[in-house]
Design an enzyme around this catalytic site. Structure first.
Site, PDB file in Angstrom:
ATOM      1  N   HIS A  11       4.792   4.511  12.792  1.00  0.00           N
ATOM      2  CA  HIS A  11       4.990   4.466  11.328  1.00  0.00           C
ATOM      3  C   HIS A  11       6.018   5.537  10.971  1.00  0.00           C
ATOM      4  CE1 HIS A  11       3.190   4.127   7.112  1.00  0.00           C
ATOM      5  NE2 HIS A  11       3.870   5.259   7.028  1.00  0.00           N
ATOM      6  N   ASN A  64       9.690   4.259   3.468  1.00  0.00           N
ATOM      7  CA  ASN A  64       9.458   3.788   4.827  1.00  0.00           C
ATOM      8  C   ASN A  64      10.715   3.136   5.387  1.00  0.00           C
ATOM      9  OD1 ASN A  64       6.207   3.526   5.558  1.00  0.00           O
ATOM     10  ND2 ASN A  64       6.642   3.686   3.376  1.00  0.00           N
ATOM     11  N   CYS A 109       5.705   9.879  -0.277  1.00  0.00           N
ATOM     12  CA  CYS A 109       4.477  10.650  -0.122  1.00  0.00           C
ATOM     13  C   CYS A 109       4.497  11.705  -1.207  1.00  0.00           C
ATOM     14  CB  CYS A 109       4.443  11.309   1.256  1.00  0.00           C
ATOM     15  SG  CYS A 109       3.066  12.439   1.492  1.00  0.00           S
ATOM     16  N   ARG A 126       0.843  -1.200   0.000  1.00  0.00           N
ATOM     17  CA  ARG A 126       0.000   0.000   0.000  1.00  0.00           C
ATOM     18  C   ARG A 126       0.885   1.260   0.000  1.00  0.00           C
ATOM     19  NH1 ARG A 126      -0.581   4.688   2.366  1.00  0.00           N
ATOM     20  NH2 ARG A 126      -0.318   3.773   4.429  1.00  0.00           N
ATOM     21  N   ASP A 127       1.564   1.524   1.099  1.00  0.00           N
ATOM     22  CA  ASP A 127       2.356   2.752   1.209  1.00  0.00           C
ATOM     23  C   ASP A 127       3.471   2.762   0.171  1.00  0.00           C
ATOM     24  OD1 ASP A 127       3.236   5.168   2.148  1.00  0.00           O
ATOM     25  OD2 ASP A 127       3.497   4.531   4.207  1.00  0.00           O
TER      26      ASP A 127
END
Ligand code: ZN
Length: 314
Positions: free
Chosen positions: A213, A255, A246, A19-20
Site C-alpha cells: 500500500h 494513494n 492522511c 475508504r482511504d
C-alpha cells in the site's frame, strides 16, 4: 525467500478509493454515487474493493453509510468486499454486514498508533486477537487482514525500526490475522527500503504477506510498487485518480493512482484484469462528483501509447 517475478505473472489490485480516498475529504459523497462508482469499477475489471470503514459516524461522517455500501458491493459478481475495522465494535458491524474481509490497521509507529487509534501497537495486537475470537465464535468466513501502516516512517515519530515492523508482522499472525500487508502511509519509503523490508517480511510471513500500500506523496509511489513487485508482492492497494491522504501527513498527494498502476503493469506485460479505458472514463466521472478536490496521476492526460494498443483498436 522472495518469490521469483517470472513464476507468477498476474497482479491484483484492491481499489481503496471509497475508504482511504474519501476519508481524507471533508465532503460526504451521496450513497447513490458510491454505488455508481462501485458498479463502474466492477465493470472496469476491479475484483476487490475496500468500500468503507466501521468507525463511529461522528468521527467519519463520510463513511457512515458503509453497511449500505457493503450490501450493494455484495451484489456484484466476484467482487471481494472489505471494510476497515478499528476495534471490536467495528468488527461486530463488519460481521453483521457480510463483508468478505476486514482490514485491521496497526501503526508500526508508536506515536502514530497513539494519535490515530489511541492505543499502543501491542494493545492493537491484543484487540486483533479478540476480533479473531469473535469472528470464529460467529462462525463467519470474513477474512482478517492487517495493514501495518507507517511501516516505512512516520510524520510524528520519524524513523520506524525495521525490526519493530517485523516483530509486529509476527505478532499479528500469532494473534490470528490471516493476511498482512505493509503500508507507506505517509509517503516516506524509497524503493531500496521497500525491497529490503518486504524481503525480510516474506521470511516471517511467507505467502500471508499479501499487500503493498503506497502513497505518492513525494512522487515515489510507482517506483515503490515496482520494488515491492520485484520482491514478490502480487497484490496492491490503489485509488482511482490518486485520491486519499492522511490527517497526519500534511501535503499528502494521495494513494498510487489505480490507472497509473494498471499502466505500469500493462507496460511490462503483467496482466491485472483492469480495463484501462473504463478506468479513465470513470476517473472523469469521479472528477465531477468530487469537483474542487485535487485528483492526481499521470497517464490519464496522454492516454496509452500506441505500442500498448491491440492493432485492431490502434
Ligand atoms: Zn493509505
Amino acid at each position: 525467500m522472495a518469490i521469483n517475478p517470472t513464476t507468477c505473472t498476474s497482479v491484483s489490485v484492491r481499489e481503496v478509493g471509497l475508504r482511504d480516498g474519501l476519508q481524507s475529504l471533508a465532503r460526504t459523497l451521496p450513497t447513490a454515487q458510491k454505488i455508481e462508482w462501485l458498479r463502474a469499477l466492477h465493470a472496469a475489471g476491479v475484483r476487490e474493493a475496500e468500500v468503507g470503514s466501521f468507525v463511529p459516524a461522528r468521527l467519519l461522517p463520510q463513511l457512515a453509510d458503509t453497511a449500505e455500501v457493503v450490501a450493494f458491493a455484495r451484489t456484484l459478481p466476484g467482487l471481494v468486499t472489505s471494510a476497515l475495522v478499528p476495534n471490536l465494535k467495528g468488527a461486530r458491524a463488519a460481521l453483521d454486514s457480510g463483508a468478505d474481509a476486514m482490514l485491521l490497521p496497526l501503526s508500526a509507529s508508536h506515536a502514530h498508533s497513539l494519535a490515530n487509534l489511541r492505543k499502543t501497537p501491542d494493545e492493537v495486537v491484543a484487540e486483533i486477537g479478540r476480533i479473531r475470537a469473535l469472528r470464529d465464535a460467529a462462525g463467519a468466513r470474513c477474512l482478517l487482514e492487517v495493514g501495518i501502516s507507517t511501516a516505512f516512517g512516520c510524520t510524528i515519530q520519524g524513523r520506524v525500526d525495521e525490526a519493530e515492523v517485523l516483530r509486529l508482522v509476527q505478532a499479528v499472525l500469532d494473534a490470528g490475522a490471516e493476511r498482512v500487508g505493509l503500508a507507506d502511509t505517509v509517503g516516506y519509503a524509497d524503493p531500496l527500503q521497500v525491497a529490503r523490508l518486504f524481503e525480510k517480511a516474506f521470511v516471517v510471513a511467507g505467502d500471508r504477506l499479501a499487500c503493498g500500500h503506497f502513497h505518492d506523496t513525494r512522487g515515489l509511489g510507482l517506483a515503490n510498487v515496482y520494488a515491492a513487485w520485484q520482491a514478490g508482492v502480487r497484490r496492491f492497494d490503489a485509488c482511482l485518480g490518486g485520491i486519499g491522504g492522511c490527517p497526519h501527513a500534511p501535503g499528502a498527494s494521495g494513494n498510487v493512482a489505480t490507472e497509473d498502476l494498471a499502466y505500469l503493469f500493462a507496460s511490462m506485460g503483467v496482466p491485472t484484469g483492469l480495463d484501462f479505458d473504463a478506468l479513465i472514463a470513470l476517473r472523469a466521472r469521479l472528477a465531477g462528483w468530487l469537483e474542487g478536490e485535487p485528483l492526481h496521476g499521470h497517464v490519464w492526460r496522454a492516454g496509452l501509447p500506441k505500442t500498448l494498443r491491440p492493432p485492431a483498436r490502434a
